[in-house]
Scaffold this motif. Structure first.
Motif, PDB file in Angstrom:
ATOM      1  N   ARG A 126       3.193  -4.105   2.663  1.00  0.00           N
ATOM      2  CA  ARG A 126       2.435  -4.860   1.665  1.00  0.00           C
ATOM      3  C   ARG A 126       1.149  -4.138   1.280  1.00  0.00           C
ATOM      4  N   ALA A 127       0.436  -3.598   2.273  1.00  0.00           N
ATOM      5  CA  ALA A 127      -0.843  -2.928   2.000  1.00  0.00           C
ATOM      6  C   ALA A 127      -1.317  -2.217   3.253  1.00  0.00           C
ATOM      7  N   GLY A 159       2.912   4.306  -3.504  1.00  0.00           N
ATOM      8  CA  GLY A 159       3.190   2.947  -3.950  1.00  0.00           C
ATOM      9  C   GLY A 159       2.591   1.863  -3.083  1.00  0.00           C
ATOM     10  N   ILE A 160       1.855   2.236  -2.044  1.00  0.00           N
ATOM     11  CA  ILE A 160       1.279   1.257  -1.116  1.00  0.00           C
ATOM     12  C   ILE A 160      -0.182   0.997  -1.490  1.00  0.00           C
ATOM     13  N   PRO A 161      -0.583  -0.259  -1.753  1.00  0.00           N
ATOM     14  CA  PRO A 161      -1.992  -0.547  -2.043  1.00  0.00           C
ATOM     15  C   PRO A 161      -2.866  -0.232  -0.827  1.00  0.00           C
ATOM     16  N   VAL A 162      -3.959   0.482  -1.066  1.00  0.00           N
ATOM     17  CA  VAL A 162      -4.867   0.887   0.008  1.00  0.00           C
ATOM     18  C   VAL A 162      -6.253   0.303  -0.266  1.00  0.00           C
ATOM     19  N   ARG A 179     -10.726  -2.154  -2.946  1.00  0.00           N
ATOM     20  CA  ARG A 179      -9.449  -1.462  -3.076  1.00  0.00           C
ATOM     21  C   ARG A 179      -9.680  -0.018  -3.500  1.00  0.00           C
ATOM     22  N   GLY A 238      -6.909   2.105  -4.286  1.00  0.00           N
ATOM     23  CA  GLY A 238      -5.810   2.582  -5.115  1.00  0.00           C
ATOM     24  C   GLY A 238      -4.485   2.469  -4.378  1.00  0.00           C
ATOM     25  N   ARG A 239      -3.528   3.324  -4.746  1.00  0.00           N
ATOM     26  CA  ARG A 239      -2.194   3.310  -4.136  1.00  0.00           C
ATOM     27  C   ARG A 239      -1.815   4.718  -3.692  1.00  0.00           C
ATOM     28  N   SER A 277       3.270   3.236   8.206  1.00  0.00           N
ATOM     29  CA  SER A 277       3.902   2.662   7.021  1.00  0.00           C
ATOM     30  C   SER A 277       5.179   3.396   6.626  1.00  0.00           C
TER      31      SER A 277
END
Length: 387
Positions: free
Chosen positions: A83-84, A12-15, A6, A8-9, A72
């Motif tokens: 979601r991601a 607000g979207i997890p990347v 991962r 980070g974000r 996105s």
């Protein structure tokens, strides 16, 4: 597409990234440092080429991320939750939680990524021209030109008409618009993706055979990933179509066989693991909350002499909160929450306490029943599918 790491974000979207990104980044850095940069700007030390190659590759990764952010943000505009974002060999995947409200929205979401890549190519090309006009170094110009070219290739390649590429989603949106049947359109796009992957594989092998150039293995690798991803899209379409309206509570296995954090490995093996034909079990704390999962593999790693002393709390794996399901969750969302490998099990909780479990076997059985025209439901305690 699972995330290996991962990052980070963003907004607000997890990347995160799939392991294949590390492979492609390594190959790109090597190609840039050994071939591209020395060819366009000779006369520098090897260390300089490698340093610039790393910077250019990171900028390229950022361009991939911008491509997915395009998808996105347009999806969010149409009320679809993201979601991601996961970057992988073929670019990236924006995992959308929900469906586009209409075919036009589906089309615009699909086109957003390639448009961002093509605009990015224009920006890099303009930057290369400005740097050249101002007398900047050939090394910077070469890197910028390369970024412009690969962004064009990224945008054009992703527009090829086959799922899961953006072109496949464009095809599905157009067919949905024409036919009025979303599921049929997606199945057609998945079949096109499988066919496209097969063409890439065949073309790559043909290149290797005719030219003895192992660069032909690149389209083979791309085709292989494309076929796998397209097949996954086809399965997902079937699941979404057949399991519409089915909830986790309709198919979950209950009561779930479990262990406790304070229980010794020896006692758990003797009283639970040996008596039930399962490979993975939830582990509860003293308050009855899910504390982790323990597998036969993990138990087997504890030496026999230590099994009386070692507790399940010491060997259980933590549970990602995203894997904890509610009985009211749709089975389609539950299928997405189940890992592709490893434990292959998701605990179902009500008010923080274990209510049952859902496995890939439960989802597969529900899908097969739905295809027979039978509504899946639970009639009391059932024999648990083996995770």
């Amino acid at each position: 597409m699972g995330q290996t790491a991962r990052l980070g974000r963003i907004a607000g979207i997890p990347v995160g990234v799939h392991w294949s990104v590390f492979v492609i980044m390594l190959l790109l850095v090597q190609g840039l440092a050994v071939v591209i940069l020395p060819g366009g700007a000779p006369g520098h030390a090897a260390a300089v080429y490698w340093a610039v190659a790393v910077v250019v590759a990171v900028v390229f990764l950022s361009a991939l991320l911008a491509h997915e952010l395009g998808h996105s943000l347009v999806a969010r505009h149409y009320g679809v939750r993201v979601r991601a974002i996961t970057l992988w060999l073929l670019g990236g995947v924006s995992q959308l939680d929900g469906e586009a409200p209409h075919a036009r929205a589906d089309l615009l979401i699909a086109l957003a990524g390639p448009v961002v890549s093509l605009v990015g190519a224009g920006v890099f090309a303009a930057a290369a021209a400005v740097v050249h006009a101002l007398g900047g170094g050939a090394l910077a110009v070469t890197g910028l030109v390369w970024l412009a070219v690969v962004n064009v290739l990224l945008g054009v390649f992703n527009l090829l008409p086959g799922a899961p590429l953006d072109g496949g989603r464009v095809l599905a949106a157009v067919l949905w618009w024409v036919r009025g049947d979303r599921a049929s359109a997606r199945r057609a796009a998945a079949r096109a993706g499988i066919a496209l992957g097969g063409v890439l594989i065949a073309a790559g092998f043909l290149q290797v055979l005719l030219t003895a150039n192992f660069r032909g293995l690149w389209p083979v690798l791309l085709g292989w990933f494309l076929v796998l991803a397209a097949r996954a899209e086809a399965v997902d379409t079937v699941v979404r179509n057949t399991l519409a309206g089915v909830r986790v509570g309709d198919v979950m296995t209950t009561p779930a066989v479990c262990g406790y954090t304070s229980q010794s490995v020896a006692d758990f093996v003797a009283t639970v693991a040996r008596r039930h034909p399962h490979r993975t079990f939830p582990v509860l704390d003293l308050d009855g909350h899910v504390a982790g999962l323990v597998s036969l593999t993990r138990l087997g790693k504890v030496p026999s002499a230590d099994r009386e002393r070692v507790r399940l709390a010491d060997v259980s794996a933590p549970v990602d909160p995203a894997r904890l399901l509610n009985p009211a969750t749709t089975l389609v969302d539950a299928a997405a929450a189940l890992p592709a490998g490893g434990h292959r099990l998701a605990p179902v909780v009500t008010e923080g306490r274990l209510a049952g479990i859902v496995t890939h076997g439960d989802v597969a059985r529900a899908t097969e029943l739905a295809e027979l025209g039978i509504a899946p439901h639970r009639d009391g305690p059932a024999e648990q599918d083996r995770p």
